[in-house]
Enzyme design. Structure first.
Site: not given
Lengths: 422, 134
Positions: B41, B110
């Protein structure tokens, strides 16, 4: 807490007049428009009026050219797959802009995967404009359809449809225009645009959800995707979503009546927002054309350097302000908006993206509150950002205002993660 | 909206760590610094550690990324304080996910980034220490 809605390109509130017009069609006027008794005939008459109201909004030759669907996405599917199905004998190639909406791109990809079609994506320039001559160059003897949006859903670019339709008419090819991001906010005349197919979505201009429109000129054949009865002249089977169609008609009529005022109002706010953001925020970039003739009047698409878009969106939301983002963190695919990639935007800038779209009820006070809030959000997220720190320490450079001090954020990010982000 | 319910993208714990991040910032005299990026990302996370007698005395983070990336780094730096280097080497992102009360599937990476930043900081510490030992 204040509540400021700046996501009108996602959806708009239903107009009270439309709501009132819809109300009886849920309860007393519940008949099916296909029925031959007075319950049905009353409803049929309501649908006929709505069809006329939509036809007037876009200056269609006849209300019969209007097909009601379930939404903008179905309209795009019908325009592309329905047209391809009806015209397969003539050829199997489609030309489209690289920045089309996913409902267009994915419909064409479906035809490629399952029906032996091929397509050519025509690139756009740095502000998202397509060169009509590039469309001409992409057309082959197998091309049956050209698909270019009127206004880009992401960065607000207005495309030169009239110039493109000159070429398609000259070549005898049909043109589909996705006008979902334009309808209600930009004058549309299908006859002067020269397109044979055009889609729009009433809930983008204060109509209800669950209804979409496909304009189809008699010159373009489309085959129904949904098989059943002969509703919508055999182009869309299934009992009509009557209340939504009624609401769509009223929203179209009011949109046309108020268009001048709405455009003047949101243009003024757009200018105020643009000036406020550009003067108050450092290292910020507008994506798409500057406010003016090349840009839709109601949206602004921003990239703010050294911070990510979802964090901006979340902090805005905590301040009561609703915005959208094309950051990879917001998408389920973890990819940045394909529109931002198509205009060649630096990856880190694409990640720092937010989209603000204005409506008729926004005020100058709201715009000032948004700008004021944004200065705080930017400061806060930059304090947390390792890249802002490295920029302050002159280890990395700004892409927006390069100072020549070395690698950019994106280059640095690629070296940190071992490979460039897609 | 007149609705009484509060609608937030993440659960209360994640939102709390996003809005009130713990240990955000730098350690000027850090013993180990790890900076990693997610190629998927494009997020970047940096963790700085102060290490004494083989244990994490203090930790700070800086993150370029979404709400869950900021919350993951905040939670990771909270969890590891007082732990030994060996414990950190076995640290798993799952612990961050559990402590945050869960993350959406698309946001699990994440927490992986937090684990990686932490391990990179330990690696940096050991590299520096090896150099000193020589």
């Amino acid at each position: 807490m204040k509540s400021v809605y700046l996501d009108h390109q996602a959806s708009t509130p239903l107009l009270p007049e439309a709501f009132e017009a819809m109300r009886p069609y849920f309860t007393e006027a519940f008949g099916s428009p296909s029925s031959l008794h007075r319950f049905g005939l009353r409803v049929r008459d309501g649908v006929k009026t709505a069809r006329e109201q939509i036809a007037t909004l876009i200056n269609a030759e006849s209300p019969d050219d209007i097909i009601f669907t379930s939404g903008g996405t179905e309209s795009a599917n019908l325009a592309i797959k329905g047209f391809a199905d009806a015209n397969e004998r003539k050829g199997n190639h489609i030309v489209l802009a690289a920045t089309e909406h996913p409902s267009v791109i994915n419909s064409i990809e479906y035809l490629e995967k399952h029906h032996g079609f091929t397509s050519t994506k025509v690139p756009v320039n740095a502000i998202g404009q397509i060169d009509p001559e590039a469309i001409r160059a992409a057309i082959t003897d197998k091309t049956i359809l050209v698909s270019v949006h009127l206004v880009n859903h992401d960065i607000g670019t207005i495309e030169p449809i009239k110039e493109i339709s000159k070429i398609t008419q000259e070549k005898g090819i049909s043109l589909f225009v996705d006008a979902v991001a334009a309808a209600g906010w930009h004058p549309i005349d299908v006859q002067s645009l020269g397109c044979q197919l055009l889609s729009l979505s009433p809930h983008r201009f204060y109509g209800p959800k669950g209804v979409g429109v496909l304009y189809r000129s008699r010159k373009a054949r489309v085959t129904s995707l949904i098989h059943g009865g002969v509703q919508e002249n055999g182009r869309r089977a299934g009992t009509e979503n009557v209340p939504a169609i009624i609401g769509a008609g009223v929203a179209a009529e009011v949109a046309l009546r108020d268009m001048g005022d709405r455009i003047a109002h949101v243009s003024r706010l757009q200018k105020r927002l643009y000036d406020g953001m550009m003067s108050r925020i450092k290292f910020i970039k507008l994506n798409g054309p500057v406010p003016g003739p090349d840009r839709i009047c109601n949206s602004l698409n921003w990239s703010t350097e050294f911070i990510e878009g979802e964090g901006q969106l979340l902090l805005f939301d905590l301040h009561g302000i609703a915005v959208a983002s094309g950051s990879s963190c917001v998408s389920k695919s973890l990819k940045v908006s394909h529109v931002l990639s198509a205009i060649g935007l630096d990856h880190a800038l694409a990640q720092g993206n937010i989209i603000m779209s204005l409506g008729k009820d926004n005020t100058e006070e709201e715009i000032d509150y948004v700008v004021e809030t944004f200065t705080k959000i930017v400061d806060r997220l930059r304090t947390m950002s390792p890249m802002w720190q490295e920029f302050q320490e002159q280890k990395i450079d700004s892409v927006i205002s390069p100072t020549g001090i070395g690698q950019s954020f994106t280059e640095r990010a690629a070296s940190v993660s071992g490979k460039p982000a897609h | 909206m007149s609705d009484q319910k509060e609608y937030t993208l993440y659960n209360d714990t994640v939102m709390d760590h996003f809005m009130n991040p713990r240990n955000m910032g730098d350690l000027p005299e850090a013993d180990g610094v790890g900076e990693v990026g997610a190629a998927a990302c494009g997020d970047i996370m940096k963790i700085s550690l102060k290490i004494r007698d083989g244990k994490i005395e203090d930790a700070r983070f800086k993150t370029f990324g979404c709400g869950s990336a900021i919350a993951s780094s905040s939670m990771a730096t909270e969890l590891i304080k007082g732990r030994t280097i060996d414990e950190i080497k076995n640290f798993s992102n799952q612990e961050v996910v559990d402590a945050l009360g869960g993350l959406p599937p698309v946001k699990i990476h994440c927490s992986v980034l937090a684990e990686e930043a932490l391990k990179a900081a330990i690696e940096d510490y050991e590299k520096k220490n090896a150099a000193v030992a020589k």
